[in-house]
Design a protein around this motif. Structure first.
Motif, PDB file in Angstrom:
ATOM      1  N   GLU A 139       8.657  -2.975  -5.291  1.00  0.00           N
ATOM      2  CA  GLU A 139       9.626  -3.828  -4.567  1.00  0.00           C
ATOM      3  C   GLU A 139       9.503  -3.659  -3.053  1.00  0.00           C
ATOM      4  N   GLN A 140       9.017  -2.495  -2.627  1.00  0.00           N
ATOM      5  CA  GLN A 140       8.885  -2.225  -1.192  1.00  0.00           C
ATOM      6  C   GLN A 140       7.552  -2.697  -0.611  1.00  0.00           C
ATOM      7  N   ALA A 141       6.618  -3.115  -1.498  1.00  0.00           N
ATOM      8  CA  ALA A 141       5.264  -3.461  -1.030  1.00  0.00           C
ATOM      9  C   ALA A 141       5.229  -4.897  -0.517  1.00  0.00           C
ATOM     10  N   VAL A 142       6.040  -5.181   0.481  1.00  0.00           N
ATOM     11  CA  VAL A 142       6.100  -6.524   1.060  1.00  0.00           C
ATOM     12  C   VAL A 142       5.728  -6.458   2.548  1.00  0.00           C
ATOM     13  N   ALA A 143       5.178  -7.558   3.024  1.00  0.00           N
ATOM     14  CA  ALA A 143       4.733  -7.633   4.417  1.00  0.00           C
ATOM     15  C   ALA A 143       5.891  -7.311   5.350  1.00  0.00           C
ATOM     16  N   GLY A 144       5.604  -6.484   6.336  1.00  0.00           N
ATOM     17  CA  GLY A 144       6.623  -6.108   7.320  1.00  0.00           C
ATOM     18  C   GLY A 144       7.233  -4.746   7.035  1.00  0.00           C
ATOM     19  N   ASN A 145       7.253  -4.337   5.759  1.00  0.00           N
ATOM     20  CA  ASN A 145       7.702  -2.974   5.431  1.00  0.00           C
ATOM     21  C   ASN A 145       6.643  -1.972   5.872  1.00  0.00           C
ATOM     22  N   ARG A 146       6.968  -0.692   5.702  1.00  0.00           N
ATOM     23  CA  ARG A 146       6.007   0.351   6.059  1.00  0.00           C
ATOM     24  C   ARG A 146       5.674   1.216   4.845  1.00  0.00           C
ATOM     25  N   MET A 147       4.538   1.912   4.959  1.00  0.00           N
ATOM     26  CA  MET A 147       4.076   2.737   3.834  1.00  0.00           C
ATOM     27  C   MET A 147       5.150   3.730   3.400  1.00  0.00           C
ATOM     28  N   GLY A 148       5.892   4.256   4.357  1.00  0.00           N
ATOM     29  CA  GLY A 148       6.933   5.230   4.023  1.00  0.00           C
ATOM     30  C   GLY A 148       8.034   4.650   3.145  1.00  0.00           C
ATOM     31  N   ASP A 149       8.216   3.332   3.189  1.00  0.00           N
ATOM     32  CA  ASP A 149       9.233   2.700   2.330  1.00  0.00           C
ATOM     33  C   ASP A 149       8.829   2.815   0.857  1.00  0.00           C
ATOM     34  N   ILE A 150       7.522   2.706   0.608  1.00  0.00           N
ATOM     35  CA  ILE A 150       7.009   2.838  -0.765  1.00  0.00           C
ATOM     36  C   ILE A 150       7.216   4.270  -1.248  1.00  0.00           C
ATOM     37  N   GLY A 151       6.773   5.226  -0.447  1.00  0.00           N
ATOM     38  CA  GLY A 151       6.891   6.628  -0.832  1.00  0.00           C
ATOM     39  C   GLY A 151       8.333   7.055  -0.997  1.00  0.00           C
ATOM     40  N   TYR A 152       9.176   6.590  -0.093  1.00  0.00           N
ATOM     41  CA  TYR A 152      10.599   6.947  -0.182  1.00  0.00           C
ATOM     42  C   TYR A 152      11.200   6.448  -1.498  1.00  0.00           C
ATOM     43  N   ALA A 153      10.837   5.232  -1.894  1.00  0.00           N
ATOM     44  CA  ALA A 153      11.410   4.648  -3.120  1.00  0.00           C
ATOM     45  C   ALA A 153      11.101   5.526  -4.329  1.00  0.00           C
ATOM     46  N   VAL A 154       9.856   5.988  -4.419  1.00  0.00           N
ATOM     47  CA  VAL A 154       9.466   6.856  -5.539  1.00  0.00           C
ATOM     48  C   VAL A 154      10.210   8.197  -5.442  1.00  0.00           C
ATOM     49  N   GLN A 155      10.101   8.799  -4.280  1.00  0.00           N
ATOM     50  CA  GLN A 155      10.643  10.151  -4.102  1.00  0.00           C
ATOM     51  C   GLN A 155      12.153  10.184  -4.343  1.00  0.00           C
ATOM     52  N   HIS A 156      12.849   9.205  -3.784  1.00  0.00           N
ATOM     53  CA  HIS A 156      14.302   9.200  -3.895  1.00  0.00           C
ATOM     54  C   HIS A 156      14.730   9.078  -5.361  1.00  0.00           C
ATOM     55  N   PHE A 235       2.381   6.495 -14.119  1.00  0.00           N
ATOM     56  CA  PHE A 235       2.180   5.061 -14.346  1.00  0.00           C
ATOM     57  C   PHE A 235       1.561   4.477 -13.085  1.00  0.00           C
ATOM     58  N   GLU A 236       0.660   3.501 -13.253  1.00  0.00           N
ATOM     59  CA  GLU A 236      -0.047   2.940 -12.095  1.00  0.00           C
ATOM     60  C   GLU A 236      -0.233   1.434 -12.231  1.00  0.00           C
ATOM     61  N   HIS A 237       0.097   0.720 -11.166  1.00  0.00           N
ATOM     62  CA  HIS A 237      -0.159  -0.718 -11.071  1.00  0.00           C
ATOM     63  C   HIS A 237      -0.954  -1.009  -9.806  1.00  0.00           C
ATOM     64  N   ASP A 238      -1.738  -2.108  -9.877  1.00  0.00           N
ATOM     65  CA  ASP A 238      -2.428  -2.640  -8.693  1.00  0.00           C
ATOM     66  C   ASP A 238      -1.588  -3.793  -8.152  1.00  0.00           C
ATOM     67  N   VAL A 239      -1.287  -3.768  -6.867  1.00  0.00           N
ATOM     68  CA  VAL A 239      -0.409  -4.795  -6.303  1.00  0.00           C
ATOM     69  C   VAL A 239      -0.987  -5.347  -5.002  1.00  0.00           C
ATOM     70  N   VAL A 240      -0.661  -6.598  -4.719  1.00  0.00           N
ATOM     71  CA  VAL A 240      -1.001  -7.214  -3.435  1.00  0.00           C
ATOM     72  C   VAL A 240       0.255  -7.310  -2.595  1.00  0.00           C
ATOM     73  N   VAL A 241       0.162  -6.859  -1.365  1.00  0.00           N
ATOM     74  CA  VAL A 241       1.269  -7.041  -0.425  1.00  0.00           C
ATOM     75  C   VAL A 241       1.340  -8.526  -0.070  1.00  0.00           C
ATOM     76  N   ARG A 242       2.527  -9.090  -0.271  1.00  0.00           N
ATOM     77  CA  ARG A 242       2.748 -10.496   0.063  1.00  0.00           C
ATOM     78  C   ARG A 242       4.037 -10.594   0.862  1.00  0.00           C
ATOM     79  N   LYS A 243       4.287 -11.796   1.404  1.00  0.00           N
ATOM     80  CA  LYS A 243       5.561 -12.035   2.085  1.00  0.00           C
ATOM     81  C   LYS A 243       6.657 -12.131   1.042  1.00  0.00           C
ATOM     82  N   GLY A 244       7.750 -11.427   1.240  1.00  0.00           N
ATOM     83  CA  GLY A 244       8.921 -11.599   0.366  1.00  0.00           C
ATOM     84  C   GLY A 244       8.869 -10.812  -0.913  1.00  0.00           C
ATOM     85  N   LYS A 245       7.729 -10.855  -1.654  1.00  0.00           N
ATOM     86  CA  LYS A 245       7.645 -10.160  -2.932  1.00  0.00           C
ATOM     87  C   LYS A 245       6.195  -9.802  -3.225  1.00  0.00           C
TER      88      LYS A 245
END
Ligand code: MG
Ligand code: MG
Length: 261
Positions: A139-156, A235-245
């Motif tokens: 959910e965090q892998a969207v354009a404009g976010n930062r890598m730390g948003d992804i890591g934070y989501a998992v860690q939290h 668990f692992e998924h491959d994702v493309v960063v896109r605008k919005g989602k």
């Protein structure tokens, strides 16, 4: 890692990455069909290699830095990079099955942690929270976010459930190399790290331990296991960063169709 340069993908390249990622999903579904007590991780490795080659793919892990098989199979307290062997899986075990495919010059890379027969409620919760942490990260892998948003989501999510987040191993960029820049840590601070741009393709792969976050490597040179010998999920998924989602290129749908039968 395939150098430090970040390759943003075109739509044509993303189409090829999707094809490879979906073949990984289909391969893991073939594995799901045969997994049960008494089956060994070498047995499922054979099933996976056959499925990949039948679909004009090449196993992405086989011979990668000398890895001997097509799957990484990590049982119970093994976190990742387990080498398939002929030991029969037993009722109550869990096994992370990580699969890579190279097709049309592009890689797919996805992993699912399976249960063998009935497992404890404690383990079911570990698997649920790990999978949830993956989707929260996506959910965090969207354009404009930062890598730390992804890591934070998992860690939290993982840490608020009392689990340990592995730090020594991380997700990664994916493309014509199995492991490309950038690294995708499963920990981090919101608003920190590189800015995510459209066309960045990431393999996001939380590795979550029931106990402490620390891990050790076995002397086979590959297998990573938990320092306290408690179970770990992946668990692992491959994702493309896109605008919005973000767009998820891999899928667990084929796997879960088999499991829910
Ligand atoms: Mg993988
Ligand atoms: Mg990976």
């Amino acid at each position: 890692m395939g150098g430090r340069k970040i390759y943003y993908k075109t739509e044509e390249e993303i189409d090829l990455l999707r094809e490879s990622s979906l073949l990984v999903g289909r391969t893991l579904a073939e594995v799901a069909k045969v997994l049960k007590p008494g089956v060994s991780t070498l047995d499922i490795d054979k099933v996976a290699e056959e499925c990949i080659r039948d679909n004009e793919g090449v196993p992405g892990f086989l011979n990668y830095n000398g890895f001997p098989n097509s799957l990484c199979t990590s049982v119970n307290s093994q976190v990742v990079h387990g080498i398939p062997n002929d030991t029969p899986l037993e009722e109550g075990d869990i096994v992370s099955v990580d699969c890579g495919v190279l097709k049309n010059g592009f890689y797919g890379d996805s992993a699912y942690t399976f249960t063998i027969g009935e497992v404890s409620d404690e383990i079911k919760k570990l698997l649920r929270v790990t999978k949830e942490s993956l989707y929260l990260a996506i959910e965090q892998a969207v354009a404009g976010n930062r890598m730390g948003d992804i890591g934070y989501a998992v860690q939290h999510h993982a840490e608020s459930n009392g689990y340990g987040v592995v730090r020594e191993l991380v997700g990664h960029g994916l493309g014509q190399n199995l492991h490309e820049a950038p690294e995708v840590p499963n920990y981090g601070r919101r608003g920190n790290g590189m800015k995510l741009r459209e066309g960045l393709v990431l393999a996001i792969e939380p590795m979550i331990n029931m106990g402490v976050r620390q891990v050790k490597q076995l002397n086979d040179g590959w297998t990573i296991k938990t320092a306290d010998n408690l179970p770990s999920a992946h668990f692992e998924h491959d994702v493309v960063v896109r605008k919005g989602k973000a767009e998820i290129l891999s899928t667990f749908e084929y796997i879960e169709e088999v499991l829910n039968k």
